[in-house]
Design a protein around this motif. Structure first.
Motif: not given
Length: 101
Positions: A78, A85-86, A88-90, A92-93, A100
């Protein structure tokens, strides 16, 4: 099915130990030999339970170490990604149904 009591064990105890065992057997309503047999069976059972607890404790410690390693890896990951990027990942989750922070 009960096995016949055919083996004899002779042990020496102090007068005080003998008195304590004899009194405990009397209070239990058992003959001294039966009382001592039950103590031995209880000791075997306790030893088995202690062994199981040791195995469980070892397993939990290994599990805790693994969880700590995973958390450390995730925190390092992280810290190394950009805020985009963080995000985008959150997203997606969240889309997958995970919460998240």
């Amino acid at each position: 099915m009960n096995e016949p009591l055919s083996e004899l064990i002779r042990i020496r105890v102090t007068p005080r130990q003998y008195q304590n065992l004899n009194e405990a057997a009397t209070l239990s309503g058992l003959k001294l030999s039966e009382y001592i047999r039950r103590l031995l069976i209880t000791a075997e059972s306790l030893q088995s339970e202690l062994n199981q607890l040791r195995e469980i404790t070892d397993s939990l410690q290994r599990s805790q170490k693994a969880e700590n390693a995973i958390l450390e890896t995730l925190f390092l990951l992280r810290c190394s990604v950009s805020s985009d990027q963080l995000s985008s990942a959150q997203k997606l989750l969240n889309d997958l149904g995970f919460k998240t922070f």
